[in-house]
Design an enzyme around this catalytic site. Structure first.
Site, PDB file in Angstrom:
ATOM      1  N   LEU A 138      -0.446   3.979  -5.195  1.00 30.56           N
ATOM      2  CA  LEU A 138      -1.196   4.197  -3.882  1.00 30.56           C
ATOM      3  C   LEU A 138      -0.205   4.264  -2.811  1.00 30.56           C
ATOM      4  O   LEU A 138       0.852   3.602  -2.830  1.00 30.56           O
ATOM      5  CB  LEU A 138      -2.210   3.258  -3.693  1.00 30.56           C
ATOM      6  CG  LEU A 138      -3.296   3.118  -4.887  1.00 30.56           C
ATOM      7  CD1 LEU A 138      -4.124   1.847  -4.778  1.00 30.56           C
ATOM      8  CD2 LEU A 138      -4.257   4.244  -4.567  1.00 30.56           C
ATOM      9  N   THR A 158       4.594   0.498  -3.713  1.00 28.91           N
ATOM     10  CA  THR A 158       5.470  -0.612  -3.011  1.00 28.91           C
ATOM     11  C   THR A 158       4.630  -1.196  -2.057  1.00 28.91           C
ATOM     12  O   THR A 158       4.293  -0.439  -1.107  1.00 28.91           O
ATOM     13  CB  THR A 158       6.656   0.156  -2.380  1.00 28.91           C
ATOM     14  OG1 THR A 158       7.288   0.956  -3.682  1.00 28.91           O
ATOM     15  CG2 THR A 158       7.617  -0.436  -2.049  1.00 28.91           C
ATOM     16  N   LYS A 195      11.137  -4.835  -5.809  1.00 24.28           N
ATOM     17  CA  LYS A 195      11.371  -3.588  -5.311  1.00 24.28           C
ATOM     18  C   LYS A 195      11.624  -3.341  -3.878  1.00 24.28           C
ATOM     19  O   LYS A 195      12.417  -2.788  -3.373  1.00 24.28           O
ATOM     20  CB  LYS A 195       9.886  -2.977  -5.537  1.00 24.28           C
ATOM     21  CG  LYS A 195       9.905  -1.542  -4.977  1.00 24.28           C
ATOM     22  CD  LYS A 195      10.832  -0.471  -5.545  1.00 24.28           C
ATOM     23  CE  LYS A 195      10.977   0.887  -4.914  1.00 24.28           C
ATOM     24  NZ  LYS A 195       9.647   1.623  -4.957  1.00 24.28           N
TER      25      LYS A 195
END
Length: 242
Positions: free
Chosen positions: A60, A91, A166
């Protein structure tokens, strides 16, 4: 598979090619239908319906989209079954992961944050790196699907650790991008030629010398042309020169 943008569509295609049955949902239904037609998958009428699966993968755009798709009306939390595992590859903020994860826990299902490193072509090759946060037993249950997408699935810690990793990776890549841009400008203003020697290669006299030292990230090689021959800014003029 929930979310069929560029990365989500490539994930759905790769998972289907690996032999898994795939059900799709996207906020813009036409995007899901385009992917479904290409791979022979079904399109669910809602995120809740799409979440009726053993493993639910989501890709998403941002935090707001993640919370809306999981926690909103007809969202994932309303439809996911006890014993299922949801893996979010977006992310996003680790705090968003925690809020969504608690809601999935309440539905009796499992939740992992599994953001990825790689591009569409990396997904298509099944060569992503996936950084997973959450319970190791849940990862074992989701691993067959993740292994279809990735050459490396790394369990980095508890819930939110994947999202945090991340963001740290992105911080490193952005730092390299800025440093390379500054170095190119410095060299160019000293009279070093940054132009490409051959049009079909990134053998810039200056740029190629830098690449031999940038061992941390493949980003400069993948996006080299943007530095060697910057595209125009939307507002006019050329980028990468300041």
């Amino acid at each position: 598979m929930i979310g069929t943008g560029r990365m989500g569509a490539a994930m759905a295609t790769t998972i289907s090619r690996a032999g898994f049955d795939v059900r799709l949902w996207n906020r813009d239904r036409s995007k899901a239908e385009g992917v479904a037609d290409a791979i022979g998958a079904a399109v669910a009428p809602s995120a809740a319906e799409a979440a009726n699966a053993d493993v639910v993968i989501t890709s998403l755009a941002d935090d707001a989209a993640l919370e809306r798709v999981f926690l909103g009306p007809d969202g994932v939390v309303e439809g996911i079954g006890a014993g299922s595992v949801a893996v979010d590859t977006s992310t996003v903020d680790p705090r968003t992961i925690e809020r969504v994860g608690v809601a999935v826990d309440g539905a009796g299902a499992g939740f992992l944050d599994g953001p990825v490193s790689g591009s569409v072509s990396t997904v298509e090759a099944g060569a992503l790196t996936i950084m997973v946060g959450g319970d190791a037993d849940l990862l074992d249950r989701a691993r067959p699907v993740l292994d279809a997408l990735a050459s490396r699935v790394i369990h980095v810690g508890g819930r939110g650790a994947g999202a945090a990793t991340k963001l740290a990776v992105n911080d490193l890549v952005h730092g390299l991008n800025v440093a390379l841009s500054e170095a190119l400008v410095l060299a160019e203003r000293a009279g070093v030629d940054r132009e490409i020697v051959r049009a079909d290669s990134l053998q810039g006299r200056c740029f190629d010398g830098f690449l031999g030292h940038l061992i941390v990230s493949p980003s400069p090689r993948l996006r080299g042309e943007c530095w060697v021959s910057p595209p125009p800014w939307r507002g006019g003029g050329r980028g990468g020169r300041a």
